[in-house]
Design an enzyme around this catalytic site. Structure first.
Site: not given
Lengths: 308, 308
Positions: A40-42, A247
């Site tokens: 779950m990047d960003g 992501t």
């Protein structure tokens, strides 16, 4: 006027839900992945982009997680794994770490509410990683969440906290050594002299049938075997993932499931985590189905080859 | 007429070489990756696509490897690692495996010719993996190649044969156990009773400064430590890669450098391996530079934060 507006929104939501379920029925004609993992990047970049406070990015990220979990469970995916907090994240500013810990505690509590997705789908929660690194209130919440959902068996959600893959592997080796040591010291006759040591490590190729993806390995060390290491992995609670989605458009594993995701396809949409939507999931699953068909046709060819 | 045609080809080749070197000079203003790893996927599909015999696909793949090596070395990349033959490849038809072994032997011999790229750039060759699984003539060739190039120190080419990352990790654990056992059985006073065993595995967080990428791990097991495992990895001969390039458009690591490539970006162009060219390398390096700049600016921000 307000009632009519609310009614319209409700109507559209219902229609969207109906269409989504219809789409999932169509997709389910093909192979449905058993396990999807997410990086779950960003969240922080999303907050910056939308001029929000940093914490708001993580809150939006949690909402996105709930939506994506619903889509996965509606589609029939049994296991979902998410990378929630890396060991490296502890290097952030102490205030930031403290805020994230508090947010994590709140969100775990929310997950356990009667009307949450966890109860709706009968989801078992596993928190894996070096739990001892978490703050005390989070540890208590984690412990409660695992205890309360222990009897759920329809779906599984694995949440990686205070996790890195290298740490997981070293921990598994450590645990395997402990087991073997304990075993050997309980049976003193097995504690061998140095000159006899080499016999413990005969070099031969053997097949480890318990491996998720069958592979031949050179391990026949009677001290620690591949199967011991695998059994002691935190991720032993789930099969290897079929798809890994990260992501923010970066095609890196960032120390996540290195052991388990060695052969699964990585899909890296450019959307930030709070922006992830149905289309990203559908695209990843369709790609998985294409790959699955390719593997199946390869298997079939091999089988034919053996027959004739 | 023939002479004039040959002259024109020669002229164009010279011009291409000149322009390429000029391009590399421009690119080198930014950060140049120290280590690039390649998964050479698509040789068989290339042969099928071009209606060639299967072996021809691998030969074309070898030519592509020589070109890409030249580009890397011209650019100033010190380490190149290639995934030449996986342990899983032994599952192919015995005839195919035999042909591939013979081709490998031939190509290793070719690499050692006086006028080869290995001698031109002073390249040290490392063959890593479970070498004992290779056929006898290949083992002899591998041994010779490593011996002959052992004193080269300008560039390094790591060739992974009979390799999978899981096998590498298990092998490293096995070797570490051997070392520790040997050490403990040489010092009998250190062979402890079961009730004292727990002291060997105190749980504390410590920083392993010898790690290529600094990370905090929960390993303080005095039996086998993270540093022991790292030291015993086949890939201990090279630093962690900065870029991983996999041809054929598939973003999977396929059991390659799982431990080492955990944080490096993966670039997956759709070209099959024999089709890989200068543009793919340049694109990957430019992307690396963008990422490198991002990391540097992050570091700078942190530094400023500490100052004020």
């Amino acid at each position: 006027m307000e009632i009519s507006k609310g009614y319209t929104v409700h109507l559209f939501e219902g229609l969207y839900c109906y269409l989504r379920r219809f789409l999932f029925r169509v997709i389910s004609v093909g192979a449905v992945p058993y396990h999807i993992a997410f990086i779950m990047d960003g969240n922080r970049r999303f907050a910056k982009k939308m001029n929000l406070a940093e914490g708001e990015g993580h809150k939006a990220g949690f909402s996105a997680l709930l939506s994506i979990l619903r889509y996965c469970y509606e589609l029939g995916v049994k296991y979902v794994t998410v990378y929630a907090f890396s060991i490296d994240n502890f290097k952030r500013k102490p205030k930031d770490v403290q805020n994230l810990m508090e947010l994590m505690r709140q969100k775990i509590e929310e997950l356990l509410h009667q009307e949450s997705i966890i109860n709706e789908y009968g989801v078992r929660l596993h928190f894996i990683g070096n739990i001892s690194m978490l703050s005390e209130p989070v540890k208590v919440a984690v412990d409660k969440a695992m205890r309360v959902t222990a009897h759920n068996n329809h779906r599984v959600l694995v949440i990686c906290v205070a996790y890195t893959s290298r740490d997981e592997m070293v921990h598994a080796v450590e645990e395997s050594c402990k087991e073997k040591w304990s075993h050997l010291t309980q049976e003193p006759s097995k504690v061998v002299k140095n000159d006899k040591l080499n016999g413990l490590f005969e070099n031969k190729i053997e097949k480890h049938s318990v491996l998720p993806s069958s592979c031949y390995c050179s391990c026949s060390c009677s001290l620690v075997k591949l199967v011991d290491v695998e059994r002691n992995m935190y991720m032993a609670v789930a099969p290897d993932p079929d798809i890994l989605i990260r992501t923010s458009g970066e095609a890196r594993l960032s120390n996540f499931l290195l052991w388990q995701a060695g052969t699964c396809p990585l899909y890296a949409p450019s959307a930030l985590w709070p922006e992830i939507g149905l289309r990203h999931l559908v695209f990843a699953v369709l790609n998985f189905q294409k790959y699955y068909l390719y593997l199946e046709s390869k298997k079939e060819k091999k089988h034919k080859h053996k027959l004739f």
